[in-house]
Design an enzyme around this catalytic site. Structure first.
Site, mmCIF file in Angstrom:
data_model
loop_
_atom_site.group_PDB
_atom_site.id
_atom_site.type_symbol
_atom_site.label_atom_id
_atom_site.label_comp_id
_atom_site.label_asym_id
_atom_site.label_seq_id
_atom_site.Cartn_x
_atom_site.Cartn_y
_atom_site.Cartn_z
ATOM 1 N N GLY A 1 40.059 -24.410 -56.007
ATOM 2 C CA GLY A 1 39.172 -23.752 -56.966
ATOM 3 C C GLY A 1 37.728 -23.957 -56.565
ATOM 4 O O GLY A 1 37.410 -24.055 -55.374
ATOM 5 N N GLU A 2 36.841 -24.007 -57.552
ATOM 6 C CA GLU A 2 35.393 -24.203 -57.420
ATOM 7 C C GLU A 2 34.741 -23.230 -56.442
ATOM 8 O O GLU A 2 33.652 -23.476 -55.932
ATOM 9 C CB GLU A 2 35.051 -25.646 -57.048
ATOM 10 C CG GLU A 2 35.452 -26.133 -55.673
ATOM 11 C CD GLU A 2 35.200 -27.626 -55.459
ATOM 12 O OE1 GLU A 2 34.719 -27.993 -54.370
ATOM 13 O OE2 GLU A 2 35.486 -28.427 -56.381
#
EC number: 2.4.2.21
Length: 342
Positions: free
Chosen positions: A308-309
């Site tokens: 993610g991120e």
């Protein structure tokens, strides 16, 4: 974005969606013609050629560029996390935001390599959404406000926008969104997220089935209601930034499963609404491949990532840079004195 300030209802968002611009056919045609003149067999660079033309069409330029990429990471907390659907506590969301700000996360390193500006947008981290297995995640006013907030992330002058998220519990939201959009059982869409064990995976699956059944009457014919009922503040903001990028004719690189699931509600409204987007990578979350099939996207990378991120989206910026370098820098047959195809 000036339009964001005036958005206050779902009806206004739907009106705006009907007014979004399309690609520049003139720029696309010019880029296609250039590809026929470059010193290579036509199609020899595969998707790099397609990406160069796609960038040209949305930027409105014969020679597209990725000189000022921008990465937006939206962070929010989920009430469903209190049920124990993640391997990490919700405090990690705020802690990771601090890590982003201080340059210590993976996305910071990848942004440095891609020469991408990075900005993190926090959405009420101390006030998580409601537990969507018991009630709608967001009231309409808060939901629309989060969309409008995401719209304001698209700044003037950027040429590519990479979008990511941070929020403990948000793969549970992603799976619930996909189930509500495309059917099946939660087990078709749920994954281990941050690395949960079998018992937690079973709980996660049970709660998603429960939530979709609970909110089914509310979903009606509006995919935005799905996002309101089982999504999160950061996912609503992603929808807003995708809309604003379309208004600004800025190409978008979506990150993995959760980010793509949020954007998928726009595709469900009109299958042209994600034409200015590519998916940066295929997540190891099992539902992501099925999701991409449903929205007609093929990821640029498959590196077994699940962080993610925005990490996969930022990594894919390098591919877009390569597409532009070849498209703009290669000599034509005439310039190089090379005989073209017979």
């Amino acid at each position: 974005m000036s339009d964001a300030a005036s958005i206050s209802t779902l009806d206004e968002i739907h009106v705006l969606l009907k007014e979004l611009p399309g690609p520049s056919r003139e720029a696309a045609k010019a880029a296609e013609e250039r590809q026929t003149q470059l010193t290579k067999p036509l199609g020899a660079l595969g998707r790099l050629e397609e990406l160069a033309i796609w960038l040209a069409a949305w930027q409105g330029k014969k020679k597209p560029q990725v000189d000022r990429p921008f990465t937006a990471v939206f962070a929010g907390n989920h009430g469903i996390a209190a049920k124990g659907v993640s391997a990490y506590p919700t405090e990690v969301t705020k802690q990771m935001v601090a890590n982003f700000i201080h340059g210590g996360a993976a996305v910071n390193q990848l942004c440095g390599l891609a020469d991408s500006d990075l900005r993190v947008y926090e959405l009420a981290l101390d006030e998580p959404t409601a537990d969507f297995s018991e009630q709608p995640a967001m009231e309409e006013e808060d939901f629309v406000r989060a969309i409008a907030y995401g719209m304001m992330a698209v700044e003037e002058g950027i040429d590519v926008l990479a979008v990511g998220e941070m929020g403990i519990g948000n793969t549970t939201s992603a799976a619930a969104i996909c189930m509500a959009l495309y059917g099946g059982d939660a087990s078709d869409w749920v994954g281990r997220g941050t690395g949960v064990d079998d018992e937690t995976l079973a709980l996660k699956t049970k709660l998603i089935n429960q939530a979709v059944e609970l909110h089914q009457p509310t979903f009606t014919d509006d995919p935005l209601q799905i996002l309101r009922c089982v999504g999160g503040f950061e996912l609503a903001a992603i929808v807003g930034t995708v809309i604003a990028a379309r208004l600004a004719r800025t190409p978008v690189v979506l990150d993995g499963y959760t980010c793509t699931a949020a954007a998928a509600v726009l595709h469900a409204i009109d299958d042209r609404l994600l034409d200015h987007c590519v998916v940066g990578h295929q997540s190891v979350e099992p539902g992501h491949q099925a999701l991409m099939t449903n929205i007609g996207k093929e990821p640029l990378l498959d590196f077994n990532m699940r962080l993610g991120e925005g990490s996969g989206a930022v990594l894919a910026i390098q591919i877009l840079k390569a597409a532009c370098a070849c498209h703009n820098g290669m000599a034509t047959f005439a310039e190089a004195g090379v005989s073209g195809p017979a």
